[in-house]
Motif scaffolding. Structure first.
Motif, PDB file in Angstrom:
ATOM      1  N   LYS A  77      64.322-100.604 -35.670  1.00 19.09           N
ATOM      2  CA  LYS A  77      65.744-100.690 -35.996  1.00 19.09           C
ATOM      3  C   LYS A  77      66.489-101.540 -34.958  1.00 19.09           C
ATOM      4  O   LYS A  77      67.314-102.386 -35.308  1.00 19.09           O
ATOM      5  N   ILE A  78      66.208-101.343 -33.686  1.00 20.77           N
ATOM      6  CA  ILE A  78      66.858-102.122 -32.627  1.00 20.77           C
ATOM      7  C   ILE A  78      66.436-103.579 -32.707  1.00 20.77           C
ATOM      8  O   ILE A  78      67.246-104.488 -32.499  1.00 20.77           O
ATOM      9  N   GLY A  79      65.176-103.835 -33.027  1.00 15.02           N
ATOM     10  CA  GLY A  79      64.715-105.218 -33.180  1.00 15.02           C
ATOM     11  C   GLY A  79      65.426-105.932 -34.308  1.00 15.02           C
ATOM     12  O   GLY A  79      65.813-107.101 -34.180  1.00 15.02           O
ATOM     13  N   CYS A  80      65.631-105.243 -35.425  1.00  8.34           N
ATOM     14  CA  CYS A  80      66.356-105.842 -36.552  1.00  8.34           C
ATOM     15  C   CYS A  80      67.807-106.101 -36.189  1.00  8.34           C
ATOM     16  O   CYS A  80      68.370-107.142 -36.541  1.00  8.34           O
ATOM     17  N   LEU A  81      68.445-105.170 -35.453  1.00 11.13           N
ATOM     18  CA  LEU A  81      69.828-105.377 -35.031  1.00 11.13           C
ATOM     19  C   LEU A  81      69.942-106.554 -34.064  1.00 11.13           C
ATOM     20  O   LEU A  81      70.868-107.362 -34.169  1.00 11.13           O
ATOM     21  N   ALA A  82      69.008-106.647 -33.135  1.00 14.29           N
ATOM     22  CA  ALA A  82      69.038-107.756 -32.174  1.00 14.29           C
ATOM     23  C   ALA A  82      68.820-109.090 -32.876  1.00 14.29           C
ATOM     24  O   ALA A  82      69.441-110.098 -32.529  1.00 14.29           O
ATOM     25  N   GLU A  83      67.964-109.113 -33.881  1.00 16.86           N
ATOM     26  CA  GLU A  83      67.699-110.343 -34.617  1.00 16.86           C
ATOM     27  C   GLU A  83      68.926-110.779 -35.411  1.00 16.86           C
ATOM     28  O   GLU A  83      69.235-111.966 -35.498  1.00 16.86           O
ATOM     29  N   GLU A  84      69.664-109.813 -35.972  1.00 16.81           N
ATOM     30  CA  GLU A  84      70.864-110.145 -36.736  1.00 16.81           C
ATOM     31  C   GLU A  84      71.961-110.725 -35.854  1.00 16.81           C
ATOM     32  O   GLU A  84      72.706-111.597 -36.264  1.00 16.81           O
ATOM     33  N   ARG A  85      72.066-110.245 -34.627  1.00 21.22           N
ATOM     34  CA  ARG A  85      73.160-110.643 -33.741  1.00 21.22           C
ATOM     35  C   ARG A  85      72.816-111.806 -32.825  1.00 21.22           C
ATOM     36  O   ARG A  85      73.645-112.233 -32.038  1.00 21.22           O
ATOM     37  N   GLU A  87      72.160-115.624 -31.980  1.00 22.00           N
ATOM     38  CA  GLU A  87      72.454-116.957 -32.495  1.00 22.00           C
ATOM     39  C   GLU A  87      71.452-117.948 -31.917  1.00 22.00           C
ATOM     40  O   GLU A  87      71.188-117.948 -30.720  1.00 22.00           O
ATOM     41  N   ILE A  88      70.924-118.776 -32.775  1.00 20.68           N
ATOM     42  CA  ILE A  88      69.960-119.783 -32.341  1.00 20.68           C
ATOM     43  C   ILE A  88      70.602-121.147 -32.518  1.00 20.68           C
ATOM     44  O   ILE A  88      71.079-121.496 -33.594  1.00 20.68           O
ATOM     45  N   GLU A  89      70.624-121.917 -31.435  1.00 17.58           N
ATOM     46  CA  GLU A  89      71.177-123.266 -31.477  1.00 17.58           C
ATOM     47  C   GLU A  89      70.117-124.236 -30.978  1.00 17.58           C
ATOM     48  O   GLU A  89      69.278-123.893 -30.164  1.00 17.58           O
ATOM     49  N   SER A  90      70.206-125.450 -31.481  1.00 17.15           N
ATOM     50  CA  SER A  90      69.274-126.454 -30.965  1.00 17.15           C
ATOM     51  C   SER A  90      69.769-126.928 -29.605  1.00 17.15           C
ATOM     52  O   SER A  90      70.940-126.802 -29.256  1.00 17.15           O
TER      53      SER A  90
END
Length: 101
Positions: A77-85, A87-90
């Protein structure tokens, strides 16, 4: 109570079962059972696994396995929350002055 313990040995097993059945039914928390319909399927799975292991095997094993399963569920659950929040930038979009600010 300690002195009458030897007298309890003369009670037939069906009588003791007749006493334990209503006691067991009174222990059940019916409000919590209604709450099971609202929780996630994974949490219900952990609860049922602990219930089955406690009933058919050993309480100590059930507690250990329940802690491990609940920990894995929490990490997911924490992994999914961290992935949602996250931001990935080039690298081309990042300004150099913002790196050191």
């Amino acid at each position: 109570m300690l002195g009458a313990g030897s007298l309890a040995a003369y009670n037939p097993i069906p009588v003791l079962a007749g006493i334990l059945i209503p006691v067991g039914l009174n222990i059940i928390d019916y409000k919590a059972l209604k709450h099971l319909l609202k929780v996630s399927r994974a949490a219900t799975f952990v609860l049922l696994q602990v219930l089955l292991i406690t009933t058919f095997d050993n309480l100590i094993y059930a507690v250990g396995i329940g802690i491990v399963l609940a920990s894995v569920l929490f990490m997911k659950k924490i992994g999914c929350l961290a992935e949602e929040r996250t931001e990935i930038e080039s690298l081309g979009e990042i300004q150099p002055e913002t790196l050191w600010a």
